[in-house]
Design an enzyme around this catalytic site. Sequence first.
Site, short mmCIF file in Angstrom:
data_model
loop_
_atom_site.label_atom_id
_atom_site.label_comp_id
_atom_site.label_asym_id
_atom_site.label_seq_id
_atom_site.Cartn_x
_atom_site.Cartn_y
_atom_site.Cartn_z
N ASP A 140 2.36 -6.96 2.55
CA ASP A 140 0.89 -6.28 3.01
C ASP A 140 1.83 -5.15 3.75
O ASP A 140 1.18 -4.75 4.85
CB ASP A 140 0.06 -6.94 4.13
CG ASP A 140 -1.18 -6.03 4.32
OD1 ASP A 140 -1.15 -5.10 3.57
OD2 ASP A 140 -1.86 -6.65 5.13
N HIS B 258 0.88 -1.09 0.22
CA HIS B 258 0.02 -0.02 -0.22
C HIS B 258 0.99 1.08 -0.08
O HIS B 258 1.54 1.48 1.02
CB HIS B 258 -1.07 -0.18 1.27
CG HIS B 258 -1.59 -1.26 1.28
ND1 HIS B 258 -3.07 -1.38 0.90
CD2 HIS B 258 -1.53 -2.45 2.07
CE1 HIS B 258 -3.52 -2.45 1.35
NE2 HIS B 258 -2.82 -3.24 1.71
N PHE B 259 1.21 1.78 -1.01
CA PHE B 259 2.30 2.80 -1.28
C PHE B 259 1.42 4.21 -1.22
O PHE B 259 2.04 5.04 -1.37
CB PHE B 259 3.13 2.84 -2.49
CG PHE B 259 4.24 1.82 -2.30
CD1 PHE B 259 4.46 1.17 -1.10
CD2 PHE B 259 5.02 1.32 -3.46
CE1 PHE B 259 5.33 0.39 -0.90
CE2 PHE B 259 6.12 0.33 -3.30
CZ PHE B 259 6.05 -0.01 -1.93
N ARG B 260 0.03 4.23 -1.05
CA ARG B 260 -0.51 5.49 -0.46
C ARG B 260 -0.65 6.54 -1.44
O ARG B 260 -1.08 7.77 -1.10
CB ARG B 260 -0.01 6.16 0.74
CG ARG B 260 0.22 4.77 2.04
CD ARG B 260 -1.00 4.34 2.26
NE ARG B 260 -0.84 3.72 3.47
CZ ARG B 260 -1.84 2.58 3.93
NH1 ARG B 260 -2.71 2.22 3.24
NH2 ARG B 260 -1.68 2.12 5.07
N HIS C 104 -9.39 -9.84 0.24
CA HIS C 104 -8.90 -9.56 1.99
C HIS C 104 -10.01 -10.41 2.38
O HIS C 104 -11.16 -9.72 2.41
CB HIS C 104 -8.95 -8.10 2.18
CG HIS C 104 -8.66 -7.78 3.57
ND1 HIS C 104 -7.76 -7.02 4.17
CD2 HIS C 104 -9.46 -8.27 4.51
CE1 HIS C 104 -7.85 -6.95 5.40
NE2 HIS C 104 -8.86 -7.70 5.67
N HIS D 264 1.66 3.42 8.12
CA HIS D 264 0.91 4.79 8.97
C HIS D 264 2.05 5.48 9.53
O HIS D 264 2.66 5.01 10.27
CB HIS D 264 -0.19 4.17 9.85
CG HIS D 264 -1.50 3.47 9.09
ND1 HIS D 264 -2.38 4.19 8.42
CD2 HIS D 264 -1.65 2.10 8.85
CE1 HIS D 264 -3.18 3.25 7.81
NE2 HIS D 264 -2.63 1.82 8.05
N HIS E 7 -3.05 -12.41 2.46
CA HIS E 7 -2.62 -12.68 3.79
C HIS E 7 -3.40 -13.58 4.76
O HIS E 7 -4.32 -13.22 5.56
CB HIS E 7 -2.64 -11.29 4.44
CG HIS E 7 -3.58 -10.19 4.20
ND1 HIS E 7 -5.03 -10.54 3.87
CD2 HIS E 7 -3.67 -9.13 4.14
CE1 HIS E 7 -5.61 -9.51 3.79
NE2 HIS E 7 -4.68 -8.52 3.57
N ASN F 158 -6.70 0.72 -2.50
CA ASN F 158 -7.46 1.46 -1.31
C ASN F 158 -6.65 2.96 -0.96
O ASN F 158 -6.11 3.23 -0.01
CB ASN F 158 -7.53 0.86 -0.01
CG ASN F 158 -6.06 0.29 0.60
OD1 ASN F 158 -5.33 -0.03 -0.09
ND2 ASN F 158 -6.17 0.01 1.86
O1 DOR Z 1 -3.62 -3.87 8.36
C1 DOR Z 1 -4.34 -3.39 7.17
N1 DOR Z 1 -3.85 -2.13 6.62
N2 DOR Z 1 -4.84 -4.37 6.20
C2 DOR Z 1 -5.58 -3.97 5.11
O2 DOR Z 1 -5.99 -4.57 4.65
C3 DOR Z 1 -5.13 -2.37 4.71
C4 DOR Z 1 -4.03 -1.95 5.10
C5 DOR Z 1 -3.84 -0.56 4.84
O3 DOR Z 1 -3.88 0.05 3.73
O4 DOR Z 1 -3.76 0.26 6.08
#
Ligand code: DOR
Length: 442
Positions: A298, A60-62, A174, A302, A228, A92
């Site tokens: 995964d 997840h490179f945001r 997921h 944050h 996962h 996402n």
């Molecule tokens: O812990 C998680 N964080 N699981 C996910 O499926 C999404 C991810 C996130 O994008 O922060």
Amino acid sequence: MKTLIVNATVMLPDGPSETSVVIDGSQIADIDPGKNVKVDETVYATGLHLIPGVIDDQVHFREPGMTHKEDLVTGSRACAKGGVTTFLDMPNNDPSTTTQKLLEEKLTLAAEKSFVNYGFYIGATDDNIQDLKKAKRTPGIKIFMGSSTGDLLVEKAESLERIFAETTLPITAHCEDEETIRANALRIGRTSNVCKHSLIRDDEAAITATRRAIKLALQYEHRFHVLHVTTEAEATLLADYRHVLTSEVCPQHLLLNTEDYMRLGTLGQVNPSLKSAKDNEGLWNALLEGNIQIIASDHAPHTWSDKCKRYPESPSGMPVVDNLLPLMLNEVNNGRCSLQQVVQWMCEGPARVWDIVDKGKIEVGYDADLVLVDMNKKQLVESANQETKCKWSAWHGTELTGWPVRTWVVGHEVYRHGEFDESHRGVEVIFDHDRGGFWAED
Ligand code: DOR
């Protein structure tokens, strides 16, 4: 530019071999070339192992929307240092990647910014079936069956059914059941105790969703990959379907468990949640027996301040990609598995699952995505030294043995003993979905 890597232990598809490899331009041009080969550069690699670059199919490179947590520059730097030469990024974002236009915007951003190779999933919603049917230049469709970071969630049974029935791209999910999560949360009540995260997102939530998705995949004969996996029960279930479905596990679910909440607090809060030490064992056994086929990070960064909020305001996810390969090389040194197995789980396996063209193996004609690893190098994981923008790691203070030291991405050396060459960019991954997935013949 022609480069000769001399005398490494080269992890070839058939096993390790003390030999030399020639890179010419972007490709592996020769293996064991003999004495008189003319090259521009020679890399002496005695005592080191040469492996195919790792393909991490879940990061997840945001970008776009949450670039204060990570972006394609910092994420791909972490990859280069960590021996990951290709990443597949999740949808996402803000906005979520739910149309071809948004997907192509991410591809354009990556072409400008990414130091390693890249691909992007398209996200499923309750109402974007037409976009999913038309999508291209993607590994496949990502379904969130349980809510997590962002607003992607497929809630309605009929939407889920239509996605499996009407689309053709491979599907990945997921698997946590939202109804079970909600019922557990209601029963447990409001709490700031992060240990409860594993009771709210419990074994039942995971197994219910995995069972449901498998049923749909079988019913509609749809290519399907479980992201996962966290429980021994899911691993047992997946053993029955290992010839038709694939699945993956992450280092956090292999190496951490609910006992680690005492030490990690909300840093250990991830979705799906950490499970028991017994589940760790069940997942290892499933990997070793071939019931789970690949390992991914995964990587879900944050910021420190977000993670320091009280549960449940604290977001789920942890950064992993810097240490994905070292964590597994350390397990090779612990005698848990072989380097050949790590290469199968992290390089060849993901290339097969996602039909990635010319990657995942050290073979003449394949892309020169290569990593030299020093299996004897000991180094502490330190939060301050992470390339991920969020600058922390759940493994801070842990000494690992076995680290990547040099990384080539399509023939360009992007990382060398702590130094980066930021002048080159990775390439868009090509997916040949007609190939037929993990079990297809070469
Ligand atoms: O812990 C998680 N964080 N699981 C996910 O499926 C999404 C991810 C996130 O994008 O922060």
